[in-house]
Design an enzyme around this catalytic site. Structure first.
Site, mmCIF file in Angstrom:
data_model
loop_
_atom_site.group_PDB
_atom_site.id
_atom_site.type_symbol
_atom_site.label_atom_id
_atom_site.label_comp_id
_atom_site.label_asym_id
_atom_site.label_seq_id
_atom_site.Cartn_x
_atom_site.Cartn_y
_atom_site.Cartn_z
ATOM 1 N N ASN A 80 -5.346 -2.987 -3.245
ATOM 2 C CA ASN A 80 -6.040 -2.978 -4.535
ATOM 3 C C ASN A 80 -6.952 -1.771 -4.727
ATOM 4 O O ASN A 80 -7.247 -1.389 -5.850
ATOM 5 C CB ASN A 80 -6.843 -4.286 -4.668
ATOM 6 C CG ASN A 80 -7.824 -4.249 -5.819
ATOM 7 O OD1 ASN A 80 -7.441 -4.246 -6.990
ATOM 8 N ND2 ASN A 80 -9.109 -4.207 -5.499
ATOM 9 N N SER A 130 -0.740 0.990 -12.049
ATOM 10 C CA SER A 130 -1.309 1.096 -13.396
ATOM 11 C C SER A 130 -0.198 1.359 -14.394
ATOM 12 O O SER A 130 0.827 1.968 -14.054
ATOM 13 C CB SER A 130 -2.310 2.257 -13.428
ATOM 14 O OG SER A 130 -2.611 2.626 -14.751
ATOM 15 N N TYR A 146 -4.740 10.587 -11.263
ATOM 16 C CA TYR A 146 -4.705 9.132 -11.125
ATOM 17 C C TYR A 146 -3.339 8.559 -11.513
ATOM 18 O O TYR A 146 -2.701 7.851 -10.730
ATOM 19 C CB TYR A 146 -5.801 8.510 -11.997
ATOM 20 C CG TYR A 146 -5.803 7.001 -11.995
ATOM 21 C CD1 TYR A 146 -6.334 6.297 -10.920
ATOM 22 C CD2 TYR A 146 -5.279 6.280 -13.061
ATOM 23 C CE1 TYR A 146 -6.335 4.907 -10.902
ATOM 24 C CE2 TYR A 146 -5.282 4.897 -13.058
ATOM 25 C CZ TYR A 146 -5.807 4.208 -11.980
ATOM 26 O OH TYR A 146 -5.795 2.833 -11.966
ATOM 27 N N LYS A 150 -0.295 6.774 -9.240
ATOM 28 C CA LYS A 150 0.134 5.393 -9.476
ATOM 29 C C LYS A 150 1.646 5.310 -9.711
ATOM 30 O O LYS A 150 2.271 4.282 -9.458
ATOM 31 C CB LYS A 150 -0.638 4.795 -10.662
ATOM 32 C CG LYS A 150 -2.120 4.543 -10.353
ATOM 33 C CD LYS A 150 -2.288 3.579 -9.198
ATOM 34 C CE LYS A 150 -3.723 3.110 -9.027
ATOM 35 N NZ LYS A 150 -3.858 2.139 -7.919
ATOM 36 N N THR A 181 -13.476 -3.281 -16.004
ATOM 37 C CA THR A 181 -14.058 -2.974 -14.698
ATOM 38 C C THR A 181 -14.811 -1.648 -14.793
ATOM 39 O O THR A 181 -14.688 -0.921 -15.783
ATOM 40 C CB THR A 181 -12.962 -2.827 -13.620
ATOM 41 O OG1 THR A 181 -12.116 -1.734 -13.991
ATOM 42 C CG2 THR A 181 -12.129 -4.090 -13.476
#
Length: 227
Positions: A80, A130, A146, A150, A181
């Site tokens: 995670n 993602s 990022y 992913k 988040t």
């Protein structure tokens, strides 16, 4: 029956919620994050935690030693933890990409390799990706490191499922959309997601416990919004 579950990125957000959902169900949880404090303060007998950095090769031996001494076997691994850099591509550096890939790709592969000898035939490795890593999905500027990391981890999981299809465990990916988040705030400042960290954690918990009966080597898109 209680299971032995390892979760990374547990100091906040979805990982923090997952630890407590599983612990409250009576499962044994090893909670791994660079900052073990938020979890270790809660005094559950069935939660173990120690500081763990996916970018530090020496830390992986701490995990295998713990499993050997405390558990002997693992039922579920949830990859995670994630790192994010949000800046225009032309301003990113070699170090930016290395930092993100070290956590989001190399860390996933290294921890999976470390835990693999202890995983049962019907064990389940769930990796959190993602929607930014899904081909054909909406892409957002500033997230080149990022989102590309992913995407890489999705292909890695597909390969692992193929390599271990005869012996187990099972490998699947959940490609998450927007969840409220701290990381979402870094990616999309001011955006309010329709899903809370706890709601998403409840979905992931159920999938981790049961999804490998129906899926192996699959990517499920868990998203109700754009982003």
């Amino acid at each position: 029956m209680s299971k032995n579950i390892i979760i990374t990125g547990t100091s906040r957000g979805i990982g923090f919620e997952l630890v407590h959902l599983f612990a409250n169900q009576g499962h044994n949880v090893l909670a791994l994050s660079r900052n073990a404090k938020p979890v270790s303060n809660l005094h559950f007998d069935n939660i173990s935690s120690f500081p763990f950095d996916l970018c530090n090769q020496d830390d992986y031996k701490k995990v295998s030693d713990f499993i050997n001494e405390e558990w002997k076997q693992v039922d579920i691994l949830i990859n995670n933890a994630g790192a994010i850099v949000n800046k225009p591509f032309a301003e990113t550096t070699f170090q930016d990409f290395r930092k993100v890939y070290q956590t989001n790709v190399f860390g996933v592969s290294e921890l999976t390799r470390t835990v693999l000898p202890f995983l049962k035939k019907d064990g389940h490795v769930v990796t959190i990706s993602s929607m930014g890593g899904i081909q054909g999905s909406m892409k957002f500027p500033g997230l080149s490191a990022y989102s590309s990391s992913k995407g890489a981890v999705i292909t890695l999981v597909e390969l692992l499922a193929e390599e271990f299809k005869e012996t187990g465990p099972q490998f699947n990916v959940l490609a998450l959309g927007a969840v409220q988040t701290e990381m979402l705030e870094e990616a999309f400042p001011g955006y309010k997601a329709p899903t809370t960290a706890k709601e998403m954690a409840e979905y992931i918990q159920n999938f981790a416990l049961t999804g490998n009966k129906y899926y192996n080597g699959k990517v499920l898109q868990v998203s109700n919004s754009t982003p």
